[in-house]
Design a protein around this motif. Sequence first.
Motif, PDB file in Angstrom:
ATOM      1  N   ASP A   1      80.260 -33.530   6.509  1.00 49.02           N
ATOM      2  CA  ASP A   1      80.162 -34.034   5.040  1.00 49.02           C
ATOM      3  C   ASP A   1      79.039 -33.213   3.883  1.00 49.02           C
ATOM      4  OD1 ASP A   1      82.662 -36.088   3.180  1.00 49.02           O
ATOM      5  OD2 ASP A   1      80.230 -35.820   3.009  1.00 49.02           O
ATOM      6  N   LEU A   2      78.740 -33.828   2.652  1.00 50.54           N
ATOM      7  CA  LEU A   2      77.599 -33.748   1.796  1.00 50.54           C
ATOM      8  C   LEU A   2      77.254 -34.668   2.076  1.00 50.54           C
ATOM      9  CD1 LEU A   2      76.079 -32.362  -0.464  1.00 50.54           C
ATOM     10  CD2 LEU A   2      77.193 -33.918  -1.719  1.00 50.54           C
ATOM     11  N   HIS A   3      77.624 -36.167   2.420  1.00 47.76           N
ATOM     12  CA  HIS A   3      77.338 -37.762   2.581  1.00 47.76           C
ATOM     13  C   HIS A   3      76.332 -37.541   3.937  1.00 47.76           C
ATOM     14  CE1 HIS A   3      79.351 -37.261  -1.826  1.00 47.76           C
ATOM     15  NE2 HIS A   3      78.365 -37.907  -1.454  1.00 47.76           N
TER      16      HIS A   3
ATOM     17  N   TYR B   1      86.005 -32.697  -3.400  1.00 46.30           N
ATOM     18  CA  TYR B   1      86.179 -32.814  -4.834  1.00 46.30           C
ATOM     19  C   TYR B   1      86.552 -31.851  -5.973  1.00 46.30           C
ATOM     20  CZ  TYR B   1      84.753 -36.666  -2.712  1.00 46.30           C
ATOM     21  OH  TYR B   1      83.979 -38.201  -1.401  1.00 46.30           O
TER      22      TYR B   1
ATOM     23  N   ASP C   1      82.965 -31.641   0.414  1.00 45.18           N
ATOM     24  CA  ASP C   1      82.252 -31.529  -0.625  1.00 45.18           C
ATOM     25  C   ASP C   1      80.795 -30.776  -0.399  1.00 45.18           C
ATOM     26  OD1 ASP C   1      80.907 -33.449   1.154  1.00 45.18           O
ATOM     27  OD2 ASP C   1      81.922 -34.968   0.035  1.00 45.18           O
TER      28      ASP C   1
ATOM     29  N   GLY D   1      85.114 -35.756   2.779  1.00 43.14           N
ATOM     30  CA  GLY D   1      85.789 -35.514   0.942  1.00 43.14           C
ATOM     31  C   GLY D   1      85.595 -34.197   0.899  1.00 43.14           C
TER      32      GLY D   1
HETATM   33 ZN    ZN Z   1      80.534 -36.759   0.537  1.00 39.77          ZN
END
Ligand code: ZN
Length: 380
Positions: free
Chosen positions: A178-180, A306, A267, A304
Amino acid sequence: LFEFNSAYSPRVSYHFNSKVSHYHYGVKHPMKPFRLMLTDHLVSSYGLHKIMDLYETRSATRDELLQFHSEDYVNFLSKVSPENANKLPRGTLENFNIGDDCPIFQNLYDYTTLYTGASLDATRKLINNQSDIAINWSGGLHHAKKNSPSGFCYVNDIVLSILNLLRYHPRILYIDIDLHHGDGVQEAFYTTDRVFTLSFHKYNGEFFPGTGDLTEIGCDKGKHFALNVPLEDGIDDDSYINLFKSIVDPLIMTFKPTLIVQQCGADSLGHDRLGCFNLNIKAHGECVKFVKSFGLPMLVVGGGGYTPRNVSRLWTYETGILNDVLLPEDIPEDIPFRDSFGPDYSLYPMLDDLYENKNSKKLLEDIRIRCLENIRYLQG
Ligand code: ZN
Ligand code: ZL4
């Protein structure tokens, strides 16, 4: 509608309940459970439903949530509603971190138990050795904490899944693209040597959730059993894939997991509404293909993502990879919501043309070296 890649195909199970896609975080909220419906339609229009074991999933029980979450928090989640939220004792909502990121919406508790039930069903198939790879695209909510929601995540289905798998598996590797930063999962297993958590993410100390520096490596028995790969904006396909493979390969060889859990947050793709990376669908998929190539049992979850059309493209492409089949580029004609995929109607349109790559060769090489040093500690 697809070509088989090889004679051997793993037994893949797909865990989904279409009800999960009908919940709404709020009109302008970036998290859109509807993306799961779009994904499911695309997966089935490519014919992938016919080669996997499909399971309509159940809801997780209160007792299952309590394996990680506190009683106070689970009680709150199961009782709160948009109607009664402002009648709670002063400070309750703040205490439970309710706000714009994690709002109280209609039937919130049912949503959380549905995506969590799907992940737990998937672990059951793996534990019983009835599948080699179990997929739940509605799961992967990696930020949720013991006592509170965080970053669109209310219940941590990943932590609950790993806790369940630990009853039968001595060593589990968790990989998060994930990006996060996968902070909730890292925190839950920070002091154990039975779960290795690895997360690749955007990091600058400010970007949500603010954690995930290279210096976070676990503590006590868990020291050196957490690894973070902090990245700058605009990372491209080749840099990401090379770094990913050069870390994951030695890690699997030394840690020797008996099972891998992969979070496939979408994401990290280019053109994501909340994103800042430059990854194409094929590059993200290459990371999944690489992990799969070790032949270990896998739990694969979403996260994620979006820009719904790209989320569904990615997870469909990855469902193909996990089944060892190559999907044709043209989006099938008969799919509902086909307009979402225009004007190109391609499964993997070019997404890497947005940001400048702020990750220099030197930065990436330094990160790689420091990661490999950490992995060497595992040999004792
Ligand atoms: Zn994320
Ligand atoms: C929104 O437009 O960085 C929520 C969230 C709701 C609608 C109406 C409210 C408008 C972007 C994000 C004001 C919103 C202000 N609405 C949100 C520090 C922040 C405090 C909250 O992929 N504001 C917090 C969380 C991140 C922060 C990312 C990723 C989850 C996952 C796994 C979670 N929170 C600043 C932001 C909007 C919104 C627009 C938003 N929130 C973007 N990034 C965040 O890792 C599933």
